[in-house]
Motif scaffolding. Sequence first.
Motif, PDB file in Angstrom:
ATOM      1  N   THR A 150       0.799  -1.221   0.000  1.00  0.00           N
ATOM      2  CA  THR A 150       0.000   0.000   0.000  1.00  0.00           C
ATOM      3  C   THR A 150       0.831   1.270   0.000  1.00  0.00           C
ATOM      4  N   GLY A 155       3.748   4.550   7.721  1.00  0.00           N
ATOM      5  CA  GLY A 155       2.473   5.185   7.998  1.00  0.00           C
ATOM      6  C   GLY A 155       2.502   6.677   7.734  1.00  0.00           C
ATOM      7  N   ASP A 212       2.046   5.941  14.316  1.00  0.00           N
ATOM      8  CA  ASP A 212       1.761   6.454  12.982  1.00  0.00           C
ATOM      9  C   ASP A 212       1.203   5.377  12.059  1.00  0.00           C
ATOM     10  N   ARG A 213       1.329   4.108  12.472  1.00  0.00           N
ATOM     11  CA  ARG A 213       0.795   3.006  11.673  1.00  0.00           C
ATOM     12  C   ARG A 213      -0.497   2.440  12.270  1.00  0.00           C
ATOM     13  N   ASP A 214      -0.967   3.062  13.353  1.00  0.00           N
ATOM     14  CA  ASP A 214      -2.156   2.583  14.038  1.00  0.00           C
ATOM     15  C   ASP A 214      -3.398   3.311  13.489  1.00  0.00           C
ATOM     16  N   ALA A 215      -4.282   2.569  12.874  1.00  0.00           N
ATOM     17  CA  ALA A 215      -5.474   3.180  12.274  1.00  0.00           C
ATOM     18  C   ALA A 215      -6.330   3.892  13.298  1.00  0.00           C
ATOM     19  N   GLU A 216      -6.444   3.342  14.508  1.00  0.00           N
ATOM     20  CA  GLU A 216      -7.258   3.961  15.549  1.00  0.00           C
ATOM     21  C   GLU A 216      -6.670   5.293  15.970  1.00  0.00           C
ATOM     22  N   LEU A 218      -4.709   7.214  14.157  1.00  0.00           N
ATOM     23  CA  LEU A 218      -4.856   8.150  13.044  1.00  0.00           C
ATOM     24  C   LEU A 218      -6.285   8.647  12.943  1.00  0.00           C
TER      25      LEU A 218
END
Length: 218
Positions: A150, A155, A212-216, A218
């Motif tokens: 992706t 992130g 920075d890679r945690d969707a929650e 962000l």
Amino acid sequence: AQAYEAALLERDDLDRQFAQVAGRREAVAKTEALAQARTATAAKIDRLAAELKDKAPRYWDYRSPEPVSVAALQSASGADAVLLHEDEALILFMAVTGTAEGLVFAVSREQVAWARIGLTSDKLKQRVTRLRAEIDPEGYGLAGNAPNGTGDASGFDRQSAYELHQALLGDAAIQAVIKDKPVLLFVPSGPLTSLPPGLLVTAAPAGGREADRDAEVL
């Protein structure tokens, strides 16, 4: 209006032709003919402009709009009152080129302020490009570089987004104008035209690069 625009194009074409033949001995007759044609075209432009001013005065508001004054933006009554509402602040960026710093202006109904942008234009472009690449890896040719295919595995760099916010809007004078306004109207320039303002992080991020890679988060 169409005839006026066509006459302007005709004049520009005559100017280009004149520049090409000017100074050539063998083209004296051509130069004189072009000069006469340009004089006639200039007269036609003046005539059409006078007609437009009489028949379609709003045309000039479209073609050569006058700058909106701060007083007009801050007006609480009359026709100008719709330009800026009480819950809004206007933010105008004047980004320059090269190694100079641009300016940021903020206007609300009650206040107006300006400050220098805390980054040179070159560094500003680098920061904006980096953040855009992180949210649009496909468009910036990064897709497939990360294990999940992706884009950037690190992130979204919240710290960089926060530092950019501080450089653009962190000045105390600017914050005094915008901090209590729920609606911010941005007028970008230069590299900032490709920056969605929603990417800016307004508070120092916690959790480091892992978050920075945690969707929650962000």
